[in-house]
Scaffold this motif. Sequence first.
Motif, PDB file in Angstrom:
ATOM      1  N   TYR A   1     113.350 105.377  33.430  1.00 53.15           N
ATOM      2  CA  TYR A   1     113.418 104.629  31.950  1.00 53.15           C
ATOM      3  C   TYR A   1     114.613 104.072  31.941  1.00 53.15           C
ATOM      4  O   TYR A   1     115.241 102.704  31.573  1.00 53.15           O
ATOM      5  CB  TYR A   1     113.042 105.821  31.050  1.00 53.15           C
TER       6      TYR A   1
ATOM      7  N   ARG B   1     113.645  92.839  21.371  1.00 59.28           N
ATOM      8  CA  ARG B   1     113.163  93.521  22.330  1.00 59.28           C
ATOM      9  C   ARG B   1     111.943  94.066  21.447  1.00 59.28           C
ATOM     10  O   ARG B   1     112.791  95.072  20.995  1.00 59.28           O
ATOM     11  CB  ARG B   1     113.476  93.599  23.885  1.00 59.28           C
TER      12      ARG B   1
ATOM     13  N   LEU C   1     116.233 108.056  20.769  1.00 63.07           N
ATOM     14  CA  LEU C   1     116.733 107.335  21.687  1.00 63.07           C
ATOM     15  C   LEU C   1     118.311 107.131  21.679  1.00 63.07           C
ATOM     16  O   LEU C   1     119.194 106.206  22.535  1.00 63.07           O
ATOM     17  CB  LEU C   1     116.164 105.388  21.953  1.00 63.07           C
TER      18      LEU C   1
ATOM     19  N   ASP D   1     106.573  98.452  28.978  1.00 57.76           N
ATOM     20  CA  ASP D   1     107.096  99.672  29.819  1.00 57.76           C
ATOM     21  C   ASP D   1     106.001 100.504  30.802  1.00 57.76           C
ATOM     22  O   ASP D   1     105.823 101.260  30.654  1.00 57.76           O
ATOM     23  CB  ASP D   1     107.801 100.185  29.175  1.00 57.76           C
TER      24      ASP D   1
ATOM     25  N   VAL E   1     115.336  99.812  32.024  1.00 54.31           N
ATOM     26  CA  VAL E   1     115.688  99.753  30.844  1.00 54.31           C
ATOM     27  C   VAL E   1     116.727  98.669  30.440  1.00 54.31           C
ATOM     28  O   VAL E   1     117.356  97.203  30.234  1.00 54.31           O
ATOM     29  CB  VAL E   1     115.735 101.098  29.688  1.00 54.31           C
TER      30      VAL E   1
ATOM     31  N   ALA F   1     109.439  97.125  23.623  1.00 48.94           N
ATOM     32  CA  ALA F   1     108.842  97.464  24.603  1.00 48.94           C
ATOM     33  C   ALA F   1     108.277  98.987  24.760  1.00 48.94           C
ATOM     34  O   ALA F   1     109.028 100.011  25.028  1.00 48.94           O
ATOM     35  CB  ALA F   1     110.526  98.062  25.246  1.00 48.94           C
ATOM     36  N   PRO F   2     106.838  98.773  24.031  1.00 48.60           N
ATOM     37  CA  PRO F   2     105.909 100.114  24.161  1.00 48.60           C
ATOM     38  C   PRO F   2     105.107 100.268  25.564  1.00 48.60           C
ATOM     39  O   PRO F   2     105.343  99.644  26.559  1.00 48.60           O
ATOM     40  CB  PRO F   2     105.186  99.449  23.462  1.00 48.60           C
ATOM     41  N   SER F   3     105.212 102.014  25.780  1.00 44.31           N
ATOM     42  CA  SER F   3     104.457 102.636  27.152  1.00 44.31           C
ATOM     43  C   SER F   3     102.816 102.121  26.618  1.00 44.31           C
ATOM     44  O   SER F   3     102.525 102.912  25.606  1.00 44.31           O
ATOM     45  CB  SER F   3     105.230 103.203  27.179  1.00 44.31           C
TER      46      SER F   3
ATOM     47  N   ARG G   1     115.712  99.818  17.971  1.00 44.67           N
ATOM     48  CA  ARG G   1     114.398 101.477  18.255  1.00 44.67           C
ATOM     49  C   ARG G   1     114.853 102.265  17.492  1.00 44.67           C
ATOM     50  O   ARG G   1     115.776 102.666  17.095  1.00 44.67           O
ATOM     51  CB  ARG G   1     115.029 101.729  20.148  1.00 44.67           C
TER      52      ARG G   1
HETATM   53  N1  GLU Z   1     109.162 102.619  26.611  1.00 41.57           N
HETATM   54  C1  GLU Z   1     110.364 102.689  25.505  1.00 41.57           C
HETATM   55  C2  GLU Z   1     109.383 103.677  24.686  1.00 41.57           C
HETATM   56  O1  GLU Z   1     108.375 103.651  24.258  1.00 41.57           O
HETATM   57  C3  GLU Z   1     110.993 102.205  24.713  1.00 41.57           C
HETATM   58  C4  GLU Z   1     112.486 102.282  24.994  1.00 41.57           C
HETATM   59  C5  GLU Z   1     113.579 101.362  24.095  1.00 41.57           C
HETATM   60  O2  GLU Z   1     112.932 100.961  23.569  1.00 41.57           O
HETATM   61  O3  GLU Z   1     114.570 101.971  25.433  1.00 41.57           O
HETATM   62  O4  GLU Z   1     109.914 104.892  23.946  1.00 41.57           O
END
Ligand code: GLU
Length: 281
Positions: free
Chosen positions: A192, A12, A214, A45, A196, A14-16, A210
């Motif tokens: 978050y 996936r 993280l 997100d 997640v 998952a952009p904010s 990612r």
């Molecule tokens: N929205 C998070 C970010 O942009 C996603 C983090 C993830 O992929 O777990 O950092």
Amino acid sequence: MTTMQPSLTYTRFAPSPTGELHLGHAFSACFAARAGGGQFILRIDDIDHTRCKPAFTEKIFNDLAWLGLQWRKPVRYQSDRLESYREALETLAKKELVYPCFLTRKEVNALLSAPQYDGTAKASMQEAIPAVERRRRENSGIAPAWRLRTTAALEEVGELTWHDAACGIDVPIDMANFGDVVIARKDISTSYHLSVVVDDAMDGITLVTRGEDLKASSHLHRLLQGLLGLGTPDYLHHRLLTDSTGRRLAKRDKSASIAKLRRDGHTADAVLSMMPEIILP
Ligand code: GLU
């Protein structure tokens, strides 16, 4: 005769939607696509309603499509899943693995920087304020943040590991740097981290790709999966893109925004060629 189907890898991106995509995000999306066999699940997100804007979501779709990326339909939105996050928090509350925290940000910072603080928040953070004041806040009707009782949580799950696909090893969870981490913020009732793990389970993600910033969070995510009885994906963290001074790209770096590069007349291929090569294990 039945033929064996190769099992699919579900990744996936998952952009904010708190700003425009930059080259680093685009690299992350390309990475998810490559690792996912050409596609990924796109998850917006948008739990943080104080910072997310629908206009940025539209721009994300636009930029990803312009780059020639493909994602599985439908797009997932975290804002549609608040009930699932609430249920997950309730599961933890029923097990008495979370406690409400009424400390202000300033009080938390003062506590964390106190010389006697050992970095693990072994004692409940709530002990930091006198009992009378604590009760006053509890009765005041203001929403608390919810913190994980990390020591009790670790006892509950026993030994757990998460799979680091980049190194090909199972990593034992290590929560030494987390303390009693907030898993539901007072302003959005989730976090978050909590969201997640619920999302990755709901979306059937088999490989989380990612940025390496993280990587440390994977310990907490594995712990939450264990507590909530959720399956665990493998994890593949990629390098972060930096600017010419070596600083990691951020939304404030307008020069690396995909929209700006497009406006400046770069083709999608030219933008793709600005990214490092994607090397999968
Ligand atoms: N929205 C998070 C970010 O942009 C996603 C983090 C993830 O992929 O777990 O950092």
